[in-house]
Each structure stands twice: as structure tokens, then as C-alpha cells.
Scaffold this motif. Structure first.
Motif, short mmCIF file in Angstrom:
data_model
loop_
_atom_site.label_atom_id
_atom_site.label_comp_id
_atom_site.label_asym_id
_atom_site.label_seq_id
_atom_site.Cartn_x
_atom_site.Cartn_y
_atom_site.Cartn_z
N TYR A 78 0.83 -1.21 0.00
CA TYR A 78 0.00 0.00 0.00
C TYR A 78 0.86 1.26 0.00
CZ TYR A 78 -2.54 3.86 2.13
OH TYR A 78 -3.05 5.10 2.41
N ILE A 79 1.89 1.27 0.85
CA ILE A 79 2.79 2.43 0.91
C ILE A 79 3.50 2.62 -0.43
CG2 ILE A 79 5.01 3.15 1.91
CD1 ILE A 79 2.74 3.84 3.70
N HIS A 80 3.91 1.51 -1.03
CA HIS A 80 4.57 1.58 -2.34
C HIS A 80 3.62 2.14 -3.39
CE1 HIS A 80 6.85 0.44 -5.87
NE2 HIS A 80 5.86 -0.35 -6.27
N LYS A 81 2.41 1.61 -3.45
CA LYS A 81 1.43 2.08 -4.43
C LYS A 81 1.05 3.54 -4.20
CE LYS A 81 0.74 -1.90 -6.58
NZ LYS A 81 1.11 -2.11 -8.01
N ALA A 82 1.12 4.00 -2.96
CA ALA A 82 0.77 5.38 -2.64
C ALA A 82 1.92 6.34 -2.90
CB ALA A 82 0.34 5.48 -1.18
N GLY A 83 3.08 5.81 -3.29
CA GLY A 83 4.22 6.66 -3.57
C GLY A 83 4.87 7.24 -2.32
N ARG A 84 4.75 6.52 -1.21
CA ARG A 84 5.27 7.02 0.07
C ARG A 84 6.40 6.15 0.63
NH1 ARG A 84 2.52 10.43 3.38
NH2 ARG A 84 2.71 9.11 5.25
N MET A 85 6.98 5.27 -0.19
CA MET A 85 7.97 4.34 0.35
C MET A 85 9.20 5.06 0.89
SD MET A 85 8.53 1.24 1.16
CE MET A 85 7.51 0.12 0.21
N ASN A 86 9.73 6.04 0.17
CA ASN A 86 10.90 6.76 0.67
C ASN A 86 10.57 7.53 1.94
OD1 ASN A 86 12.77 5.88 -1.18
ND2 ASN A 86 12.52 7.62 -2.56
N GLN A 87 9.40 8.16 1.95
CA GLN A 87 9.00 8.88 3.16
C GLN A 87 8.87 7.94 4.35
OE1 GLN A 87 5.55 10.43 1.16
NE2 GLN A 87 6.28 12.54 1.35
N PHE A 88 8.31 6.76 4.11
CA PHE A 88 8.14 5.78 5.17
C PHE A 88 9.50 5.27 5.64
CE2 PHE A 88 7.03 1.38 6.64
CZ PHE A 88 6.30 1.78 7.75
N PHE A 89 10.44 5.12 4.71
CA PHE A 89 11.79 4.69 5.07
C PHE A 89 12.44 5.69 6.02
CE2 PHE A 89 16.39 4.90 4.12
CZ PHE A 89 16.76 3.63 4.52
N PHE A 90 12.32 6.97 5.72
CA PHE A 90 12.92 7.99 6.58
C PHE A 90 12.10 8.22 7.85
CE2 PHE A 90 14.67 9.24 2.35
CZ PHE A 90 15.98 8.90 2.63
N PHE A 91 10.81 7.91 7.81
CA PHE A 91 9.96 7.94 9.01
C PHE A 91 10.54 6.99 10.05
CE2 PHE A 91 5.80 6.62 11.08
CZ PHE A 91 5.59 7.82 11.74
N ASN A 92 11.00 5.82 9.60
CA ASN A 92 11.83 4.91 10.39
C ASN A 92 11.17 4.50 11.70
OD1 ASN A 92 14.12 3.39 10.98
ND2 ASN A 92 15.18 5.09 11.99
N ARG A 93 9.89 4.11 11.60
CA ARG A 93 9.18 3.66 12.78
C ARG A 93 8.30 2.47 12.44
NH1 ARG A 93 6.36 8.92 15.35
NH2 ARG A 93 5.03 7.25 16.17
N PHE A 94 8.09 1.61 13.45
CA PHE A 94 7.19 0.48 13.27
C PHE A 94 5.75 0.86 13.54
CE2 PHE A 94 10.27 -2.35 12.08
CZ PHE A 94 9.97 -3.69 12.25
#
Length: 439
Positions: A78-94
Motif C-alpha cells: 500500500y505504501i509503495h502504491k501510494a508513492g510514500r515508500m521513501n518517506q516511510f523509510f525515513f519515518f523509520n518507525r514500526f
């Protein structure tokens, strides 16, 4: 009716549990499923999607990952399809925003043809004595009121919960006295109040108190936070303690006699009830900063205090309170009341009738290890419960991670095959003694 009209599973209610079941079953050959929910679209605690509030379990406890990490309905996809994977990577939280989990679940629901919204199940008829045993599910279109009938070999009941409000606190305008489940819908009215009472010591009450504390300007609104519990305690997050949310612990707990299970539940409350450490820290830090140089906190926080009654008088609400340890009754005046009084199982009338032939253990439904309700006729057509499981499966019965395990178990049982690996011995502690005290 013929076999072609017969579904393998019909699910009643589409919360995260049944939505996960729909997602895990959608690509399985020769497994037909259908799920109904009376709401117009997927909704998950919409009244508590507070800005900044996080999910209380890691994102790995999404709808599918713990059973099938490669599944296309995973949160990471879902994160990948939403185009947020890099942001989620730097968010760096479970732990992820609660709003994002809700958006993710809605994204899954919109891709599943098996999930039908705007349809209310009004009755279920048991046809165990027919040539082809089955359940008849009667469904009403909420908009047109047209009725339709569907047939299934098995049922999965996921009707969820509804707000638990003491009778003495009901009957007031929703914009004045509200359950936390309605909080987000009343924010405009709350923003205009000069005083607010928040009741309860769980995560929802704490989040409401924190947001109102952050919104305070020049000491308004004055906030009161009361609970009948003995304190505002932190949710236990120790890693060994969290292992009760595992299939291994369910095996152990389910095998105990009922009286031992019921005795165990109060001791597990801190693992499922309480306030997250980060929320408590934010509240305390905000109060500390605010009271520098002797400034007022602008709030009253008090435990051991029960709300006995509420009545309206001269434009405000008079709240009768009782401090248990001091055995002291007192009155509080406030404009608004937010009740964090919890939830109770939402049991339809037809479900009660359907359970008349179910086996009981001292009044409680007897539920098998694989979440199937037990009947004296040993029927092969199962009814699985996703609701009211605490007495049979423990404090983790409503945990999102264990919902995935539950769904995998249901699919394996219905199909008669090991579609999903049923993993055991996956935690570091053991719950039953083995020979010589070793593993």
C-alpha cells in the motif's frame, strides 16, 4: 438451492478481522467467499482518527503479512502504491499513524469484490437438516430496502463492538455528552466549550485529553480528567509480556479450565488496557512546561472517581461524582462530557437465536481452538466467531496481529489443507512445564 449457489464462507461485518479474512482468501482457488457490512464503505474508528495518534501495534500486524509476507494486500505494498515508500523509510518507525492504517484498510476493501457494503444481515436461518446442510443469510440493501438471500457452508461472525455507556449517562444531546467513538465528529462544538470533563483511563480518553490540552488557550477550556480506576497507568509494553499475543499462548490459555481462564484475565488487563508511554510522557511534559513560573495547569486529573449521574441545569451539566477511597460525593459543573467508557460486543438478535443449540460452559459459548463455535450435533458446517472471545482465547482475542493468525486458521480448516503455515514454538518463553523443566 444447488452447490453452485453455495459459498464456502459468508462473513457478517467488515472490520479489520473479516477484511483480513477476505484479503487472505481472495486468491485461493476453489474458495468462494462473500462479506457484508451495513456501512456505505469501510470505516475503522472514524471518531478517533486524531491527528498524531498512532496504531498500538507495529505495521507488520496489517491484514495479511504475518500469514503471507508476499501478499499484495500488505501495508508495505500500500505504501509503495501510494508513492510514500521513501518517506516511510525515513519515518523509520514500526508504529504508524492511525489515520494511515484506516486509509490502508479502505484501500484493501476497495479492491475486493467479495466485500459488499451498504448491506445489513437481518437474519440467518440454519438448514442443517437439509440434503445439503447450509446457512441461509438474509440481507437488506440499506438504500433500496430490497431483500436478498445467500447461502453458505460456513459463517464467520465479525459484528465487532459498540460503545459501552452506563445507562445513567445516556439520553443527552450527542454534541454535549458523547462517547469517544464520536469525538472527531463533535470537535467544532468542543472547541467552543469553556469546560470539558473526560471520563476513563484508557488510550482513547488519554488521547482526547492530550489533544484538548494542546488546544487550550489562556486556560480555556478548563479540563477535568476523571477515572474510577486507581490510577492512570501505562500500557505494559515489555517484550516478554507481549508474547501473550502469540498462537503459543492461545494454545496454553484455551486448554485451561474455564475457571482458570477467568481467573487469569484480570492479571492480563495491563497488557490490553492502559495508556501508551509516549502519550503519558507528552501529557506530563506539556503540563511541566506550562506550569513554569507558577502558572496554572488548567486541568484537574483525578483517579478513584466514579461518575454517578449527570443532569442539565442553567445551561451547563451538573455531574455527581464519588471518590471511592474517601467515600466522598461531590459535584462538578461542566459544559461538555467525553466518555471513554469502553466497548461491548455488538450481538444481533438473530445471532442469539442461532446460538440456542450451541454448547455452553457455565453460560459462556464453548468455542474451539480454531475459533469455531461448538454444537452438540458436531456439524461440519462451522460458525466462526470473531467477537466475544476473551473467555476462550484470552486477552489477545481482539489483537490485530492475532486476527491474522485466526483468519489463517479458519481458511485452513474450511479448505481442509495447510494453505497458510500454522507456526508454533515462536516465542522465547514457555507457558507449560516440560520434562525436567526444559524445552
Amino acid at each position: 438451492m444447488n452447490e453452485k449457489e453455495l459459498y464456502d464462507i459468508i462473513g457478517v461485518g467488515i472490520g479489520p478481522a473479516n477484511l483480513g479474512l477476505a484479503a487472505l482468501s481472495t486468491d485461493i482457488d476453489n474458495l468462494s467467499t462473500l462479506f457484508f457490512d451495513e456501512t456505505p464503505s469501510f470505516r475503522w474508528h472514524p471518531g478517533m482518527l486524531i491527528e498524531g495518534a498512532d496504531l498500538q501495534v507495529p505495521f507488520l500486524a496489517d491484514l495479511v503479512t504475518l500469514a503471507d509476507p508476499t501478499n499484495r494486500f500488505s501495508f508495505l505494498n500500500y505504501i509503495h502504491k501510494a508513492g510514500r515508500m521513501n518517506q516511510f523509510f525515513f519515518f523509520n518507525r514500526f508504529d504508524i499513524p492511525r489515520k494511515e492504517y484506516s486509509s490502508y484498510a479502505r484501500w484493501v476493501s476497495e479492491q475486493l469484490d467479495s466485500c459488499v457494503f451498504g448491506r445489513k444481515v437481518t437474519d440467518v436461518i440454519n438448514h442443517q437438516s437439509d440434503e445439503i446442510p447450509h446457512y441461509e443469510v438474509i440481507v437488506e440493501d440499506r438504500e433500496t430496502k430490497v431483500e436478498a438471500r445467500y447461502f453458505s457452508k460456513n459463517l464467520v461472525i465479525g459484528t465487532g463492538t459498540k460503545p459501552l455507556i452506563p445507562e445513567k449517562l445516556t439520553g443527552f444531546p450527542a454534541e454535549d455528552v458523547m462517547h469517544t467513538s464520536q469525538y472527531a465528529f463533535q470537535e467544532k462544538e468542543l472547541a467552543e466549550a469553556d469546560s470539558i470533563l473526560i471520563v476513563g483511563s484508557g488510550q482513547s480518553a488519554a488521547e482526547v485529553f492530550l489533544e484538548q490540552l494542546e488546544n487550550q488557550r489562556e486556560g480555556r477550556p478548563v479540563l477535568y480528567w476523571y477515572t474510577r480506576s486507581s490510577g492512570f497507568f501505562q500500557l505494559e509494553a515489555g517484550k516478554l509480556g507481549q508474547e501473550i499475543f502469540s498462537p503459543d499462548y492461545i494454545d496454553y490459555f484455551h486448554a485451561l479450565p474455564l475457571n482458570k481462564r477467568l481467573e487469569e484475565l484480570p492479571g492480563l488487563n495491563q497488557l490490553r488496557n492502559g495508556i501508551e508511554q509516549t502519550t503519558l510522557h507528552k501529557i506530563y511534559d506539556l503540563l511541566y512546561h506550562r506550569t513554569v513560573d507558577g502558572k496554572e495547569a488548567g486541568c484537574v486529573i483525578q483517579a478513584n472517581t466514579e461518575i454517578r449521574s449527570i443532569y442539565h441545569d442553567d445551561g451547563k451539566y451538573q455531574v455527581v461524582c464519588y471518590q471511592h477511597q474517601q467515600e466522598k460525593e461531590f459535584n462538578l459543573q461542566t459544559e461538555k462530557v467525553v466518555l471513554g467508557t469502553g466497548y461491548k460486543p455488538d450481538i444481533p438478535d438473530w445471532y442469539e437465536r442461532l446460538m440456542q443449540e450451541a454448547e455452553r460452559e457455565e453460560g459462556y459459548l464453548r468455542i474451539g481452538r480454531e475459533f469455531d463455535i461448538q454444537f452438540s450435533d458436531n456439524r461440519s458446517n462451522k460458525i466462526y466467531s470473531l467477537t466475544d472471545l476473551v473467555h476462550s482465547h484470552g486477552a489477545g482475542a481482539t489483537n490485530l496481529a492475532l486476527a491474522v493468525h485466526r483468519n489463517a486458521a479458519i481458511i485452513n480448516q474450511v479448505t481442509g489443507s495447510k494453505v497458510y503455515e500454522d507456526q508454533r514454538d515462536t516465542v522465547f518463553q514457555q507457558f507449560s512445564p516440560s520434562e525436567n523443566g526444559g524445552r
